[in-house]
Design an enzyme around this catalytic site. Structure first.
Site, PDB file in Angstrom:
ATOM      1  N   HIS A  63       0.838  -1.198   0.000  1.00 46.78           N
ATOM      2  CA  HIS A  63       0.000   0.000   0.000  1.00 46.78           C
ATOM      3  C   HIS A  63       0.872   1.246   0.000  1.00 46.78           C
ATOM      4  CE1 HIS A  63      -3.616  -2.418   1.664  1.00 46.78           C
ATOM      5  NE2 HIS A  63      -3.613  -2.379   0.357  1.00 46.78           N
ATOM      6  N   HIS A 145     -10.278  -5.138   5.004  1.00 43.99           N
ATOM      7  CA  HIS A 145      -8.832  -5.212   4.736  1.00 43.99           C
ATOM      8  C   HIS A 145      -8.510  -6.604   4.186  1.00 43.99           C
ATOM      9  CE1 HIS A 145      -4.509  -5.263   5.361  1.00 43.99           C
ATOM     10  NE2 HIS A 145      -4.577  -3.938   5.383  1.00 43.99           N
ATOM     11  N   GLU A 147      -6.054  -8.545   4.528  1.00 46.00           N
ATOM     12  CA  GLU A 147      -5.544  -9.519   5.503  1.00 46.00           C
ATOM     13  C   GLU A 147      -6.700 -10.134   6.298  1.00 46.00           C
ATOM     14  OE1 GLU A 147      -2.521  -8.165   8.339  1.00 46.00           O
ATOM     15  OE2 GLU A 147      -3.256  -9.710   9.705  1.00 46.00           O
ATOM     16  N   THR A 179      -2.669  -8.222  12.000  1.00 41.21           N
ATOM     17  CA  THR A 179      -1.299  -8.021  12.502  1.00 41.21           C
ATOM     18  C   THR A 179      -0.951  -6.551  12.742  1.00 41.21           C
ATOM     19  OG1 THR A 179      -0.564  -8.048  10.197  1.00 41.21           O
ATOM     20  CG2 THR A 179      -0.345 -10.110  11.432  1.00 41.21           C
ATOM     21  N   CYS A 208       1.793  -8.009  15.005  1.00 40.77           N
ATOM     22  CA  CYS A 208       3.168  -8.244  14.553  1.00 40.77           C
ATOM     23  C   CYS A 208       4.159  -7.393  15.362  1.00 40.77           C
ATOM     24  CB  CYS A 208       3.252  -7.893  13.072  1.00 40.77           C
ATOM     25  SG  CYS A 208       4.917  -7.911  12.442  1.00 40.77           S
ATOM     26  N   SER A 236      -2.621   2.678   3.503  1.00 39.25           N
ATOM     27  CA  SER A 236      -1.899   1.706   4.329  1.00 39.25           C
ATOM     28  C   SER A 236      -2.460   1.693   5.751  1.00 39.25           C
ATOM     29  CB  SER A 236      -0.408   2.073   4.341  1.00 39.25           C
ATOM     30  OG  SER A 236       0.202   1.578   5.504  1.00 39.25           O
ATOM     31  N   ASN A 238      -1.285   0.233   8.467  1.00 39.32           N
ATOM     32  CA  ASN A 238      -0.331   0.446   9.564  1.00 39.32           C
ATOM     33  C   ASN A 238       0.124   1.897   9.637  1.00 39.32           C
ATOM     34  OD1 ASN A 238       2.663   0.567   8.543  1.00 39.32           O
ATOM     35  ND2 ASN A 238       1.635  -0.912   7.242  1.00 39.32           N
TER      36      ASN A 238
HETATM   37 FE1  F3S Z   1       4.356  -9.256   8.066  1.00 39.80          FE
HETATM   38 FE2  F3S Z   1       4.424  -7.776  10.167  1.00 39.80          FE
HETATM   39 FE3  F3S Z   1       5.105  -6.778   7.863  1.00 39.80          FE
HETATM   40  S1  F3S Z   1       2.844  -9.211   9.640  1.00 39.80           S
HETATM   41  S2  F3S Z   1       3.888  -7.877   6.416  1.00 39.80           S
HETATM   42  S3  F3S Z   1       6.185  -8.392   8.984  1.00 39.80           S
HETATM   43  S4  F3S Z   1       3.972  -5.738   9.438  1.00 39.80           S
END
Ligand code: F3S
Length: 304
Positions: A63, A145, A147, A179, A208, A236, A238
């Site tokens: 993104h 999303h 994901e 994540t 994550c 995006s 995040n």
């Molecule tokens: Fe994977 Fe974490 Fe990046 S889940 S895509 S390493 S933000």
């Protein structure tokens, strides 16, 4: 988790006046730049191009418009349906995809390069296992999303996306999250679902580590800045979360995808003494450096 490289603040003269010809202090939050999953997906797509000639990505690989421009220039284009990739290989992006998409590719005989991030795959695996064990899977994340859709796909459509105040009737609930979610949202969902009576609740913190370290760095930098520049794609998830963190810290915010957009925020940059730069995990390092340099130059120019 990477060690933070955020520099210790230097003592500053109390009477520093922005009008004295000094540049603002620009601090880049660390870590920044591509996360492991994004870097891997880009590498796999480029390798695929070398090996197979024609390579497509199912949806935007990342993104971030600058990265997409670069990929397109290298002949790696986005398609929205597997059918469009019959003459080449199809890259599944780091967000993953529902199993039915992979089944469709097999049916069509399309070569698949699966760049699903291993951390996303873990969430998919947990969701599938919980469903098999009779849990109602609840996903804390954004309904549309990619994901989240890839996680829902592992539960044959039985999982639900969390929303505050939702009514859930199940004896066993398994909670997982996108994540890139913030820990606050996960905590709020856990607190809410824990109040259900006679219900077993299993919680899997699937945020994550790369995301957490960027969020912590954003919040540290925001605390120490007058103005924060958030760098990343507007679509995006995040990067938007980082912007949310900066707003929650009550700091002024400028959101840019590329350095040239900073010019529009010239007056705000002129007023700032400490400028923080934070970037999402789909933002290339060179763009972050470019933005930091442009912010420094702009603040110098404006203070002459
Ligand atoms: Fe994977 Fe974490 Fe990046 S889940 S895509 S390493 S933000």
């Amino acid at each position: 988790m990477q060690k933070s490289e955020f520099p210790t603040p230097e003592p500053r003269p109390q009477n520093l006046d922005p009008g004295q010809g000094r540049a603002a202090r620009v601090v880049v939050a660390r870590p920044s730049g591509f996360c492991f999953g994004v870097e891997r997906a880009i590498k796999l797509a480029k390798q695929g191009k070398e090996q197979h000639g024609r390579v497509y990505t199912l949806g935007e690989l990342v993104h971030n418009p600058l990265v997409l421009e670069e990929l397109e220039a290298g002949g790696i284009r986005k398609v929205t349906r597997p059918e469009r990739a019959r003459d080449g290989a199809l890259v599944i992006r780091a967000h993953g995809c529902p199993p039915k998409v992979l089944a469709r590719c097999r049916e069509l005989g399309i070569r698949v390069i699966d760049a699903t991030c291993p951390y996303v795959r873990k969430v998919q695996d947990v969701a599938r296992r919980l469903t098999e064990e009779g849990y109602l899977v609840v996903v804390v994340g954004e309904r549309n999303h990619p994901e989240v859709r890839s996680i829902l796909g592992q539960t044959s459509g039985k999982a639900r996306v969390y929303r505050p105040g939702m009514r859930v009737r199940a004896r066993k609930i398994g909670l997982v999250c996108q994540t890139t979610m913030s820990r606050d949202r996960l905590r709020a969902a856990v607190a809410n679902l824990s109040s259900l009576r006679y219900t077993e609740l299993r919680v899997f913190d699937t945020i994550c580590g790369e995301v957490t370290s960027r969020q912590d760095a954003a919040s540290r930098v925001a605390r120490q800045s007058d103005l924060v520049v958030v760098v990343g794609g507007r679509s995006s998830a995040n990067t938007s979360r980082l912007a949310e963190i900066v707003r929650q810290a009550g700091k002024r915010l400028v959101f840019v995808e590329r350095a040239s957009e900073l010019a529009k925020a010239g007056s705000r940059i002129r007023q700032a003494r400490r400028i923080g730069v934070v970037a999402g995990s789909s933002t290339p390092d060179w763009v972050v450096r470019d933005v930091a340099q442009r912010a420094t130059n702009l603040s110098k120019e404006d203070r002459r």
